[in-house]
Scaffold this motif. Structure first.
Motif, PDB file in Angstrom:
ATOM      1  N   GLU A   1      39.690  46.771  19.779  1.00  0.00           N
ATOM      2  CA  GLU A   1      40.348  47.772  20.578  1.00  0.00           C
ATOM      3  C   GLU A   1      41.630  47.000  20.895  1.00  0.00           C
ATOM      4  OE1 GLU A   1      40.223  48.995  25.327  1.00  0.00           O
ATOM      5  OE2 GLU A   1      38.660  47.613  24.549  1.00  0.00           O
ATOM      6  N   LEU A   2      42.890  47.862  21.015  1.00  0.00           N
ATOM      7  CA  LEU A   2      44.163  47.276  21.252  1.00  0.00           C
ATOM      8  C   LEU A   2      44.577  47.557  22.761  1.00  0.00           C
ATOM      9  CD1 LEU A   2      46.101  48.130  18.047  1.00  0.00           C
ATOM     10  CD2 LEU A   2      45.591  46.013  18.889  1.00  0.00           C
ATOM     11  N   VAL A   3      44.849  46.452  23.439  1.00  0.00           N
ATOM     12  CA  VAL A   3      45.445  46.569  24.657  1.00  0.00           C
ATOM     13  C   VAL A   3      46.713  46.517  24.663  1.00  0.00           C
ATOM     14  CG1 VAL A   3      45.594  45.421  27.094  1.00  0.00           C
ATOM     15  CG2 VAL A   3      43.452  45.302  25.710  1.00  0.00           C
ATOM     16  N   THR A   4      47.639  47.349  25.267  1.00  0.00           N
ATOM     17  CA  THR A   4      48.992  47.447  24.837  1.00  0.00           C
ATOM     18  C   THR A   4      49.952  47.344  26.361  1.00  0.00           C
ATOM     19  OG1 THR A   4      49.172  50.020  25.019  1.00  0.00           O
ATOM     20  CG2 THR A   4      48.783  48.830  22.943  1.00  0.00           C
ATOM     21  N   GLY A   5      51.099  47.031  26.169  1.00  0.00           N
ATOM     22  CA  GLY A   5      51.929  46.857  27.288  1.00  0.00           C
ATOM     23  C   GLY A   5      51.999  45.390  27.951  1.00  0.00           C
ATOM     24  N   ARG A   6      53.061  44.952  28.510  1.00  0.00           N
ATOM     25  CA  ARG A   6      53.284  43.738  29.152  1.00  0.00           C
ATOM     26  C   ARG A   6      52.214  43.228  30.087  1.00  0.00           C
ATOM     27  NH1 ARG A   6      59.915  44.306  28.908  1.00  0.00           N
ATOM     28  NH2 ARG A   6      59.910  44.357  26.521  1.00  0.00           N
TER      29      ARG A   6
ATOM     30  N   GLU B   1      56.097  48.829  12.934  1.00  0.00           N
ATOM     31  CA  GLU B   1      54.529  48.407  12.560  1.00  0.00           C
ATOM     32  C   GLU B   1      53.625  48.520  13.661  1.00  0.00           C
ATOM     33  OE1 GLU B   1      51.252  47.218  10.169  1.00  0.00           O
ATOM     34  OE2 GLU B   1      53.081  48.195   9.779  1.00  0.00           O
ATOM     35  N   LEU B   2      54.409  48.209  14.967  1.00  0.00           N
ATOM     36  CA  LEU B   2      53.497  48.095  16.173  1.00  0.00           C
ATOM     37  C   LEU B   2      53.152  49.510  16.569  1.00  0.00           C
ATOM     38  CD1 LEU B   2      51.924  46.072  17.880  1.00  0.00           C
ATOM     39  CD2 LEU B   2      54.107  46.016  19.254  1.00  0.00           C
ATOM     40  N   ASP B   3      54.027  50.323  16.386  1.00  0.00           N
ATOM     41  CA  ASP B   3      54.007  51.790  16.671  1.00  0.00           C
ATOM     42  C   ASP B   3      52.974  52.496  15.930  1.00  0.00           C
ATOM     43  OD1 ASP B   3      56.121  52.085  18.291  1.00  0.00           O
ATOM     44  OD2 ASP B   3      57.458  52.537  17.032  1.00  0.00           O
ATOM     45  N   ARG B   4      52.571  52.058  14.561  1.00  0.00           N
ATOM     46  CA  ARG B   4      51.769  52.401  13.849  1.00  0.00           C
ATOM     47  C   ARG B   4      50.120  51.844  14.301  1.00  0.00           C
ATOM     48  NH1 ARG B   4      48.740  50.939   9.907  1.00  0.00           N
ATOM     49  NH2 ARG B   4      49.395  48.846   9.862  1.00  0.00           N
ATOM     50  N   LEU B   5      50.253  50.656  14.299  1.00  0.00           N
ATOM     51  CA  LEU B   5      48.963  50.117  14.956  1.00  0.00           C
ATOM     52  C   LEU B   5      48.468  50.343  16.195  1.00  0.00           C
ATOM     53  CD1 LEU B   5      49.908  46.267  13.976  1.00  0.00           C
ATOM     54  CD2 LEU B   5      48.347  47.576  12.921  1.00  0.00           C
ATOM     55  N   THR B   6      49.500  50.929  16.980  1.00  0.00           N
ATOM     56  CA  THR B   6      49.075  51.497  18.389  1.00  0.00           C
ATOM     57  C   THR B   6      48.759  52.822  18.334  1.00  0.00           C
ATOM     58  OG1 THR B   6      51.127  51.295  19.339  1.00  0.00           O
ATOM     59  CG2 THR B   6      49.984  49.523  19.614  1.00  0.00           C
ATOM     60  N   ASP B   7      49.086  53.542  17.149  1.00  0.00           N
ATOM     61  CA  ASP B   7      48.926  54.954  17.207  1.00  0.00           C
ATOM     62  C   ASP B   7      49.903  55.577  18.191  1.00  0.00           C
ATOM     63  OD1 ASP B   7      48.017  57.419  16.169  1.00  0.00           O
ATOM     64  OD2 ASP B   7      46.325  57.562  17.775  1.00  0.00           O
ATOM     65  N   GLY B   8      51.196  54.915  18.321  1.00  0.00           N
ATOM     66  CA  GLY B   8      52.321  55.683  19.008  1.00  0.00           C
ATOM     67  C   GLY B   8      52.203  55.447  20.450  1.00  0.00           C
ATOM     68  N   ALA B   9      51.240  54.485  20.824  1.00  0.00           N
ATOM     69  CA  ALA B   9      51.072  54.242  22.380  1.00  0.00           C
ATOM     70  C   ALA B   9      52.452  53.384  22.856  1.00  0.00           C
ATOM     71  CB  ALA B   9      49.907  53.511  22.602  1.00  0.00           C
ATOM     72  N   VAL B  10      52.609  53.770  24.088  1.00  0.00           N
ATOM     73  CA  VAL B  10      53.664  52.560  24.905  1.00  0.00           C
ATOM     74  C   VAL B  10      53.373  51.083  24.708  1.00  0.00           C
ATOM     75  CG1 VAL B  10      55.350  52.477  26.901  1.00  0.00           C
ATOM     76  CG2 VAL B  10      54.390  54.760  26.353  1.00  0.00           C
TER      77      VAL B  10
ATOM     78  N   GLN C   1      55.531  48.495  24.681  1.00  0.00           N
ATOM     79  CA  GLN C   1      56.660  47.461  25.234  1.00  0.00           C
ATOM     80  C   GLN C   1      56.605  46.031  24.390  1.00  0.00           C
ATOM     81  OE1 GLN C   1      54.938  47.327  29.325  1.00  0.00           O
ATOM     82  NE2 GLN C   1      56.734  48.132  29.924  1.00  0.00           N
ATOM     83  N   GLY C   2      56.479  46.166  22.968  1.00  0.00           N
ATOM     84  CA  GLY C   2      56.631  45.078  22.231  1.00  0.00           C
ATOM     85  C   GLY C   2      55.425  44.254  22.007  1.00  0.00           C
ATOM     86  N   ILE C   3      54.405  44.440  22.696  1.00  0.00           N
ATOM     87  CA  ILE C   3      53.376  43.499  22.820  1.00  0.00           C
ATOM     88  C   ILE C   3      51.796  44.311  22.508  1.00  0.00           C
ATOM     89  CG2 ILE C   3      53.230  43.416  25.106  1.00  0.00           C
ATOM     90  CD1 ILE C   3      52.551  40.423  24.679  1.00  0.00           C
ATOM     91  N   ALA C   4      50.893  43.933  21.807  1.00  0.00           N
ATOM     92  CA  ALA C   4      49.407  44.358  21.917  1.00  0.00           C
ATOM     93  C   ALA C   4      48.479  43.323  21.835  1.00  0.00           C
ATOM     94  CB  ALA C   4      49.214  45.290  21.001  1.00  0.00           C
ATOM     95  N   LEU C   5      47.502  43.214  22.249  1.00  0.00           N
ATOM     96  CA  LEU C   5      46.381  42.416  22.135  1.00  0.00           C
ATOM     97  C   LEU C   5      45.092  43.092  21.571  1.00  0.00           C
ATOM     98  CD1 LEU C   5      45.243  39.396  22.882  1.00  0.00           C
ATOM     99  CD2 LEU C   5      44.173  40.352  24.767  1.00  0.00           C
ATOM    100  N   GLN C   6      44.717  42.603  20.189  1.00  0.00           N
ATOM    101  CA  GLN C   6      43.360  42.934  19.735  1.00  0.00           C
ATOM    102  C   GLN C   6      42.338  42.381  20.211  1.00  0.00           C
ATOM    103  OE1 GLN C   6      43.167  43.947  15.426  1.00  0.00           O
ATOM    104  NE2 GLN C   6      41.937  42.372  15.126  1.00  0.00           N
ATOM    105  N   VAL C   7      41.467  43.164  20.697  1.00  0.00           N
ATOM    106  CA  VAL C   7      39.864  42.788  21.369  1.00  0.00           C
ATOM    107  C   VAL C   7      39.055  42.682  20.428  1.00  0.00           C
ATOM    108  CG1 VAL C   7      38.495  42.888  23.415  1.00  0.00           C
ATOM    109  CG2 VAL C   7      40.966  43.222  23.712  1.00  0.00           C
ATOM    110  N   ARG C   8      38.251  41.570  20.392  1.00  0.00           N
ATOM    111  CA  ARG C   8      37.117  41.832  19.195  1.00  0.00           C
ATOM    112  C   ARG C   8      36.028  42.769  19.411  1.00  0.00           C
ATOM    113  NH1 ARG C   8      35.127  36.538  21.407  1.00  0.00           N
ATOM    114  NH2 ARG C   8      33.378  36.932  22.768  1.00  0.00           N
ATOM    115  N   PRO C   9      35.683  43.384  18.825  1.00  0.00           N
ATOM    116  CA  PRO C   9      34.193  44.098  19.018  1.00  0.00           C
ATOM    117  C   PRO C   9      33.189  43.257  19.720  1.00  0.00           C
ATOM    118  CG  PRO C   9      34.919  44.314  16.807  1.00  0.00           C
ATOM    119  CD  PRO C   9      35.606  43.020  17.408  1.00  0.00           C
TER     120      PRO C   9
END
Length: 303
Positions: free
Chosen positions: A68-73, A120-129, A131-139
């Protein structure tokens, strides 16, 4: 927990001294649940014997099968502060104070830092907002429901109809605080362990197992056959949580949602419905709060 000589397997329900109490409790529950339709034996059997097929191979579910990707500062920083287990931190720039703190926290926890471009981050987050940062959370790796039966007197918390991960995290936190063996959640149409649940659990998800049940009603019946007394937390209950004498033995507490409470089949499967007396003006309690109060009373009995 140190390993030692066990006290043997959990006795079957019919071999326990309170087996007669279960029969009486069912009668009390039936009398108290006025206005609730009764499910007949044939309908009940058809519903609980419904062997639903497993999820198709390759299906993606955000609550634990894929990262899962957590997005936003702010969300990313809060997740790292709460100890949410990240596997990678994606950053496009480190000019913001929150981004710099997130990078430092990730470094302290050995979370890999990956610099990436905005596209690339736009693609990884599927266009979510983001803010230049995203944390990938392990399954999250769920336990098997039978794993929670370990020990001579297990205490299991089952949740029904909880769809908010924050409520699930709060219930897990209370379960951990009051010595539960684990928590069981339905596999479908229910909140799973994601970043929101991790944050609300305040890290306790690392210390207590959560299991998924394909069919919660069927799993409760399996716990009953294994010797557990099953009580559902419901406003229609005829017994208060403070009077749960049977909670001293192998016990399952079922918690429903704040709005709908327990599902009909789940409530009908419970040996007893119990309630929390509320002399004030509130009509109901948040599921996490209700679970905490009930588990406190249960822990007093078990002590």
């Amino acid at each position: 927990m140190a390993k030692g000589k066990g006290r043997g397997p959990t006795p079957k329900a019919e071999d326990r001294h309170w087996h007669g109490k279960r029969q009486k409790a069912r009668a009390v529950k039936s009398a108290k649940r006025t206005g609730t339709p009764t499910v007949g034996p044939a309908a009940r059997k058809a519903a609980t014997d419904d062997r639903r097929p497993s999820r198709p191979a390759g299906a993606r579910r955000a609550n634990g099968e894929v990262p899962e990707l957590v997005t936003g500062r702010n969300p990313v920083l809060e997740a790292l502060r709460a100890g949410v287990p990240g596997t990678a931190l994606y950053v496009t720039s480190g000019t913001d104070d929150r981004v710099r703190e997130a990078i430092q926290l990730a470094a302290d926890r050995n979370v890999p830092l990956l610099e990436t471009g905005k596209n690339e981050l736009d693609r990884l987050t599927d266009g979510a907002v983001h803010q230049g940062i995203a944390l990938q959370v392990r399954p999250y790796r769920y336990a098997h429901p039978d794993d929670l039966l370990k020990g001579a007197s297990p205490l299991i918390v089952a949740v029904d109809g909880i769809t908010d991960p924050r409520n699930l995290g709060a219930i897990v936190r209370s379960a951990s605080a009051f010595g539960a063996s684990g928590v069981v959640v339905p596999e479908r149409r229910a909140a799973g362990v994601n970043a929101g649940a991790w944050k609300t659990s305040a890290g306790t998800l690392a210390n207590i197992p959560v299991a998924q049940a394909t069919n919660l009603t069927r799993q409760l019946k399996a716990y009953q056959k294994a010797g557990c007394f099953v009580a559902g937390l419901d406003a229609r209950g005829g017994v208060t949580v403070a009077d749960l004498e049977v909670a001293a033995g192998p016990f399952v507490l079922v918690v429903g949602s704040e709005g709908k409470g327990l599902g009909r089949l789940v409530a009908d499967t419970c040996d007893l419905l119990v309630t929390i007396p509320m002399p004030g003006t509130a009509e109901s309690l948040n599921a996490g709060v209700a679970a905490g109060i009930a588990l406190y009373e249960v822990s007093r009995r078990r002590a």
